[in-house]
Design a protein around this motif. Sequence first.
Motif, mmCIF file in Angstrom:
data_model
loop_
_atom_site.group_PDB
_atom_site.id
_atom_site.type_symbol
_atom_site.label_atom_id
_atom_site.label_comp_id
_atom_site.label_asym_id
_atom_site.label_seq_id
_atom_site.Cartn_x
_atom_site.Cartn_y
_atom_site.Cartn_z
ATOM 1 N N LYS A 1 -59.826 44.127 2.234
ATOM 2 C CA LYS A 1 -60.162 45.298 3.028
ATOM 3 C C LYS A 1 -61.124 44.887 4.140
ATOM 4 N N LEU A 2 -60.865 45.392 5.335
ATOM 5 C CA LEU A 2 -61.682 45.066 6.496
ATOM 6 C C LEU A 2 -62.501 46.275 6.914
ATOM 7 N N TYR A 3 -63.803 46.066 7.023
ATOM 8 C CA TYR A 3 -64.717 47.091 7.536
ATOM 9 C C TYR A 3 -65.063 46.690 8.970
ATOM 10 N N THR A 4 -64.853 47.608 9.916
ATOM 11 C CA THR A 4 -64.954 47.199 11.307
ATOM 12 C C THR A 4 -65.255 48.378 12.219
ATOM 13 N N PHE A 5 -65.533 48.064 13.464
ATOM 14 C CA PHE A 5 -65.686 49.056 14.529
ATOM 15 C C PHE A 5 -65.062 48.403 15.747
ATOM 16 N N GLU A 6 -63.791 48.659 15.982
ATOM 17 C CA GLU A 6 -62.947 47.811 16.811
ATOM 18 C C GLU A 6 -63.414 47.633 18.247
ATOM 19 N N MET A 7 -64.135 48.594 18.790
ATOM 20 C CA MET A 7 -64.531 48.458 20.187
ATOM 21 C C MET A 7 -65.695 47.490 20.395
ATOM 22 N N GLN B 1 -61.214 50.061 7.294
ATOM 23 C CA GLN B 1 -62.073 51.247 7.334
ATOM 24 C C GLN B 1 -63.033 51.107 8.504
ATOM 25 N N THR B 2 -63.111 52.133 9.328
ATOM 26 C CA THR B 2 -64.018 52.123 10.476
ATOM 27 C C THR B 2 -65.434 52.470 10.040
ATOM 28 N N ILE B 3 -66.373 51.645 10.472
ATOM 29 C CA ILE B 3 -67.801 51.914 10.292
ATOM 30 C C ILE B 3 -68.339 52.239 11.674
ATOM 31 N N ASN B 4 -68.630 53.503 11.917
ATOM 32 C CA ASN B 4 -68.990 53.956 13.255
ATOM 33 C C ASN B 4 -70.431 53.557 13.603
ATOM 34 N N LEU B 5 -70.552 52.560 14.478
ATOM 35 C CA LEU B 5 -71.883 52.084 14.859
ATOM 36 C C LEU B 5 -72.629 53.112 15.700
ATOM 37 N N GLY B 6 -71.882 53.915 16.461
ATOM 38 C CA GLY B 6 -72.525 54.948 17.263
ATOM 39 C C GLY B 6 -73.243 55.969 16.409
ATOM 40 N N ASP B 7 -72.688 56.226 15.224
ATOM 41 C CA ASP B 7 -73.325 57.153 14.281
ATOM 42 C C ASP B 7 -74.211 56.429 13.269
ATOM 43 N N TYR C 1 -72.486 51.438 2.687
ATOM 44 C CA TYR C 1 -72.092 50.219 3.386
ATOM 45 C C TYR C 1 -73.053 49.069 3.092
ATOM 46 N N ARG C 2 -74.312 49.371 2.908
ATOM 47 C CA ARG C 2 -75.261 48.316 2.524
ATOM 48 C C ARG C 2 -74.831 47.630 1.233
ATOM 49 N N ALA C 3 -74.220 48.384 0.339
ATOM 50 C CA ALA C 3 -73.767 47.811 -0.932
ATOM 51 C C ALA C 3 -72.654 46.790 -0.707
ATOM 52 N N ILE C 4 -71.916 46.957 0.394
ATOM 53 C CA ILE C 4 -70.841 46.021 0.731
ATOM 54 C C ILE C 4 -71.389 44.861 1.546
ATOM 55 N N ASN D 1 -76.306 43.000 5.306
ATOM 56 C CA ASN D 1 -76.722 42.670 6.667
ATOM 57 C C ASN D 1 -76.525 43.833 7.633
ATOM 58 N N CYS D 2 -75.776 44.844 7.198
ATOM 59 C CA CYS D 2 -75.538 46.040 8.028
ATOM 60 C C CYS D 2 -74.849 45.693 9.345
ATOM 61 N N THR D 3 -73.901 44.757 9.300
ATOM 62 C CA THR D 3 -73.159 44.356 10.493
ATOM 63 C C THR D 3 -71.661 44.493 10.238
ATOM 64 N N VAL D 4 -70.917 44.520 11.321
ATOM 65 C CA VAL D 4 -69.463 44.474 11.249
ATOM 66 C C VAL D 4 -68.979 43.362 12.177
ATOM 67 N N PRO D 5 -67.806 42.789 11.832
ATOM 68 C CA PRO D 5 -66.909 43.137 10.737
ATOM 69 C C PRO D 5 -67.370 42.545 9.412
ATOM 70 N N ALA D 6 -66.776 43.069 8.339
ATOM 71 C CA ALA D 6 -66.956 42.501 7.005
ATOM 72 C C ALA D 6 -65.591 42.511 6.321
ATOM 73 N N LEU D 7 -65.153 41.367 5.888
ATOM 74 C CA LEU D 7 -63.863 41.239 5.221
ATOM 75 C C LEU D 7 -64.096 41.063 3.733
ATOM 76 N N GLN D 8 -63.698 42.061 2.953
ATOM 77 C CA GLN D 8 -63.866 42.026 1.505
ATOM 78 C C GLN D 8 -62.596 41.491 0.870
ATOM 79 N N LEU D 9 -62.713 40.390 0.143
ATOM 80 C CA LEU D 9 -61.559 39.765 -0.490
ATOM 81 C C LEU D 9 -61.241 40.452 -1.805
#
Length: 207
Positions: A2-8, A29-35, A43-46, A49-57
């Motif tokens: 699963k990929l957590y990201t904010f594509e822009m 899954q989109t993690i909205n950085l603007g919000d 998301y901290r549990a995943i 570092n509170c950054t994107v992207p994060a690829l969960q294997l």
Amino acid sequence: MKLYTFEMAPNPRRLKLFMQYKGIDIETQTINLGDKEQFTESYRAINPNCTVPALQLDDGTVLTDVISACLYLESLYPDKPLLGSTPLEQAQIIGWDHKVFVDGLAAVAEMLRNRGDFFQGRALPGDEVIEQIPALVERGQQRLHSFFQALEVHLVERDYLVGNAISLADIDAFVLCDFAGWVKESIPEGCSQLQAWYQRIAKQLGG
């Protein structure tokens, strides 16, 4: 996976273009950085570092750097290689990718994060309070302009940054050129080699 990201955002976009070029489809899954969703407890549990992207294997391991995610996916999806086909190409691509990140993407980030209200107390990614240093805006601009010139010189009589095919280094430099627009910068008019290269990469990536 699963990929957590904010594509822009630039780092997620680097991975998106890598996956898009190779035809890789992963649950996203989109993690909205603007919000500021990157700072939520869920998301901290995943990714602490509170950054994107994060690829969960599938085994729960989380890769939080673009280069590590690309290396892993390249091993699973070797078709249309983007990390070189020989040991020398692989080394050169990683080397150029490092240059693009340190001398290019980080320079734009300096300009972006060290001015304006949105990044107050967030001059660096993550959840630690880091205050802005306005002088870094000018330094970032100088670094970016120098790097554009370095790319221009390197691309003389070359179609790609490394070898005879597009690579992750080209993708990341392409993202850099667009990211520069966030701080009202662009490829200098005098950089004809870089301009031609940008159009060539845009066509291969689908615009």
